[in-house]
Design a protein around this motif. Structure first.
Motif, PDB file in Angstrom:
ATOM      1  N   GLU A  48      30.006  -0.859  52.974  1.00 36.24           N
ATOM      2  CA  GLU A  48      29.611  -2.150  52.430  1.00 36.24           C
ATOM      3  C   GLU A  48      30.251  -2.401  51.062  1.00 36.24           C
ATOM      4  O   GLU A  48      30.161  -1.569  50.164  1.00 36.24           O
ATOM      5  N   PHE A  49      30.908  -3.546  50.943  1.00 32.29           N
ATOM      6  CA  PHE A  49      31.613  -3.921  49.708  1.00 32.29           C
ATOM      7  C   PHE A  49      32.632  -2.853  49.300  1.00 32.29           C
ATOM      8  O   PHE A  49      33.013  -2.758  48.140  1.00 32.29           O
ATOM      9  N   ALA A  56      32.954  -4.646  39.071  1.00 28.35           N
ATOM     10  CA  ALA A  56      32.163  -5.016  40.251  1.00 28.35           C
ATOM     11  C   ALA A  56      31.066  -6.000  39.875  1.00 28.35           C
ATOM     12  O   ALA A  56      30.786  -6.951  40.615  1.00 28.35           O
ATOM     13  N   ALA A  57      30.445  -5.792  38.707  1.00 23.62           N
ATOM     14  CA  ALA A  57      29.398  -6.712  38.243  1.00 23.62           C
ATOM     15  C   ALA A  57      29.988  -8.084  37.935  1.00 23.62           C
ATOM     16  O   ALA A  57      29.370  -9.118  38.216  1.00 23.62           O
ATOM     17  N   GLU A  58      31.182  -8.094  37.355  1.00 25.15           N
ATOM     18  CA  GLU A  58      31.836  -9.374  37.055  1.00 25.15           C
ATOM     19  C   GLU A  58      32.090 -10.185  38.322  1.00 25.15           C
ATOM     20  O   GLU A  58      31.875 -11.387  38.364  1.00 25.15           O
ATOM     21  N   TYR A  59      32.588  -9.514  39.355  1.00 28.18           N
ATOM     22  CA  TYR A  59      32.955 -10.199  40.584  1.00 28.18           C
ATOM     23  C   TYR A  59      31.758 -10.476  41.488  1.00 28.18           C
ATOM     24  O   TYR A  59      31.718 -11.496  42.184  1.00 28.18           O
ATOM     25  N   THR A 113      26.228 -12.463  43.534  1.00 30.62           N
ATOM     26  CA  THR A 113      25.947 -12.195  44.948  1.00 30.62           C
ATOM     27  C   THR A 113      24.832 -11.167  45.099  1.00 30.62           C
ATOM     28  O   THR A 113      23.927 -11.323  45.933  1.00 30.62           O
ATOM     29  N   VAL A 114      24.875 -10.124  44.279  1.00 26.89           N
ATOM     30  CA  VAL A 114      23.837  -9.091  44.345  1.00 26.89           C
ATOM     31  C   VAL A 114      22.487  -9.656  43.925  1.00 26.89           C
ATOM     32  O   VAL A 114      21.452  -9.392  44.559  1.00 26.89           O
ATOM     33  N   GLN A 115      22.457 -10.422  42.857  1.00 25.08           N
ATOM     34  CA  GLN A 115      21.187 -10.989  42.392  1.00 25.08           C
ATOM     35  C   GLN A 115      20.560 -11.902  43.437  1.00 25.08           C
ATOM     36  O   GLN A 115      19.343 -11.937  43.611  1.00 25.08           O
ATOM     37  N   THR A 116      21.396 -12.619  44.170  1.00 24.32           N
ATOM     38  CA  THR A 116      20.898 -13.573  45.163  1.00 24.32           C
ATOM     39  C   THR A 116      20.524 -12.908  46.485  1.00 24.32           C
ATOM     40  O   THR A 116      19.614 -13.363  47.179  1.00 24.32           O
ATOM     41  N   VAL A 138      24.117  -1.993  45.024  1.00 25.01           N
ATOM     42  CA  VAL A 138      23.199  -2.636  44.075  1.00 25.01           C
ATOM     43  C   VAL A 138      23.150  -1.838  42.776  1.00 25.01           C
ATOM     44  O   VAL A 138      23.231  -2.400  41.671  1.00 25.01           O
ATOM     45  N   GLU A 139      23.031  -0.513  42.897  1.00 25.68           N
ATOM     46  CA  GLU A 139      22.984   0.341  41.701  1.00 25.68           C
ATOM     47  C   GLU A 139      24.274   0.233  40.891  1.00 25.68           C
ATOM     48  O   GLU A 139      24.253   0.194  39.648  1.00 25.68           O
TER      49      GLU A 139
END
Length: 444
Positions: free
Chosen positions: A128-129, A305-308, A312-315, A325-326
């Motif tokens: 995943e990702f 990864a957080a920038e991109y 998406t993760v928050q939603t 997620v971590e």
């Protein structure tokens, strides 16, 4: 495997050029092989059966008209499902993208391979990702063991003979690790030596592409044709070569701490081959511990990864695996100043390390600590390859032996950035020195 799926790419190409084997026959043979094995191995996210056969018909007609685009003309390939193929969805192993619309255009690498006559057989599974949450794929050598990741499906498909060539991507160890676990050859070229346009990003500072093949001749042919270098022995290495290579056996506390006896032994086997062939072999310790590279790599990957993918993760947090997620949540806590400092440190450490490695034509190390773990909830540790990804040079993985459980063991060869052609020729030389064939190898 039937006879067609046992052929090398060069053998297929020769038969196509002589008119004794057609692209349609090759595609049908591999589709039949997928039908036989896929339920157990689960290498494919999507098999584009109808379009592959239609493309094969068109390419067969070109052969009849005397047009052969390249040695890849009529050769089926697998494409990791983080790489766009026009008309197919890119789902990146995630529920978040399960309803993704088909890509509008091919990734640059796919477009070039199609132009060379390669046939896209389908999309292979990815974690995943492209991070650590596993794909459903199993190791062809033992279905209870991981095939590695994130290019799980690409490596397993090639290993099982479902396709002779596949594309994967690597941000930490995602080409080299699955190749080692699945007993096949792989090349991760120098950073950005294969175009990443149209590839789903994880951390662009390290994102790279690579080829998987059953042998080094297959891998090198794909790379050389892609870059239109031809298929030649440019270094003219042989058992009686007058060129004496300087070979560095890399020693680092990481290897001593985590490497299994089997993994260390196969490195010794290959170093002995070089010594017996008259090459100069020395042991070399990097000026910076590889653990430091791993720490800085994690910071950069998490931040990017957080920038991109932070939004998406928050939603969609409930529908995304906990490993990714971590990663993203840890990246959100990293300041821009810390990120930029990590990037600067990496560049300084890279300069020091390549200065220390400069005397060597090739560097040898284990790509993974041991053979594939007997687990399906993990893709195995990436740490042995991650520092080399940070260093940015070309990497090759060569299967060497089977361990006491009948699982593949491999070595990894490395060279300085830009020395891809030289590393390819040395890798082919190693394969021929050993006469490597996993079906015939004794246990390490």
């Amino acid at each position: 495997m039937d006879k067609i799926t046992q052929l090398s790419i060069l053998q297929m190409a020769e038969r196509i050029s002589k008119g004794v084997l057609s692209p349609v026959e090759i595609v049908k043979a591999h589709l039949e092989h997928i039908d036989q094995l896929e339920a157990d191995i689960k290498a494919w996210k999507l098999v584009d059966r109808k379009r592959a056969l239609e493309t094969a018909e068109l390419l067969a007609e070109e052969v009849r008209l005397g047009r052969i685009r390249s040695p890849l003309h009529g050769i089926p390939i697998g494409v990791k499902d983080n790489i766009d193929v026009a008309g197919l969805p890119t789902q990146v192993g995630s529920k978040v993208f399960q309803h993704a619309k088909p890509a509008q255009k091919d990734a640059k690498i796919v477009a070039k391979l199609k132009a060379l006559g390669a046939i896209i057989l389908g999309k292979t599974h990815t974690t995943e990702f492209t991070w650590f949450d596993p794909a459903p794929t199993r190791n062809p050598f033992n279905h209870n063991h991981t095939p590695g990741g994130s290019s799980s499906g690409s490596a397993a498909a090639v290993s099982a003979g479902m396709v002779p060539l596949a594309i994967g991507s690597q941000t930490a160890a995602s080409v080299c690790r699955p190749a080692a676990y699945c007993g096949i050859s792989a090349l991760k070229p120098s950073w950005r030596n294969l175009p990443t346009d149209g590839v789903f990003p994880l951390a662009p500072t390290f994102d790279s592409l690579g080829f998987f093949g059953r042998t080094w001749d297959d891998v090198s042919l794909a790379y050389e044709v892609f870059h239109q270098h031809g298929h030649q022995e440019k270094m003219n290495l042989s058992h009686h070569s007058v060129k004496i290579l300087k070979v560095g056996i890399v020693e680092d506390p990481l290897y001593q701490r985590e490497g299994s006896p089997h993994a260390i032994k196969v490195v010794k086997q290959i170093s002995k081959l070089f010594e017996e062939a008259g090459h100069a072999v020395e042991r070399v310790t990097p000026p910076h511990p590889f653990d430091d590279f791993i720490t800085l790599h994690r910071q950069v990957v998490a931040y990017e990864a957080a920038e991109y993918h932070g939004a998406t993760v928050q939603t969609n947090k409930a529908n995304i695996g906990h490993h990714f997620v971590e990663l993203v949540e840890s990246g959100m806590a990293i300041t821009k100043e810390s990120y930029e400092k990590a990037r600067r440190l990496i560049e300084e450490m890279k300069a020091d390390t390549w200065k220390a490695f400069q005397p060597y034509d090739v560097l040898i190390s284990p790509p993974v600590p041991a053979s594939a773990p007997k687990r399906l909830d993990t893709t195995g540790p990436p740490n042995f390859t991650t520092p080399w990804t940070v260093l940015g040079g070309p990497l090759s993985v060569i299967p060497v032996a089977l361990d006491s459980n009948g699982l593949p063991l491999a070595v990894m060869l490395a060279a300085a950035p830009g020395n891809d052609t030289e590393l390819i020729q040395i890798s082919k030389y190693v394969e021929r020195m050993k006469g490597l064939n996993l079906k015939q190898l004794s246990q390490a």
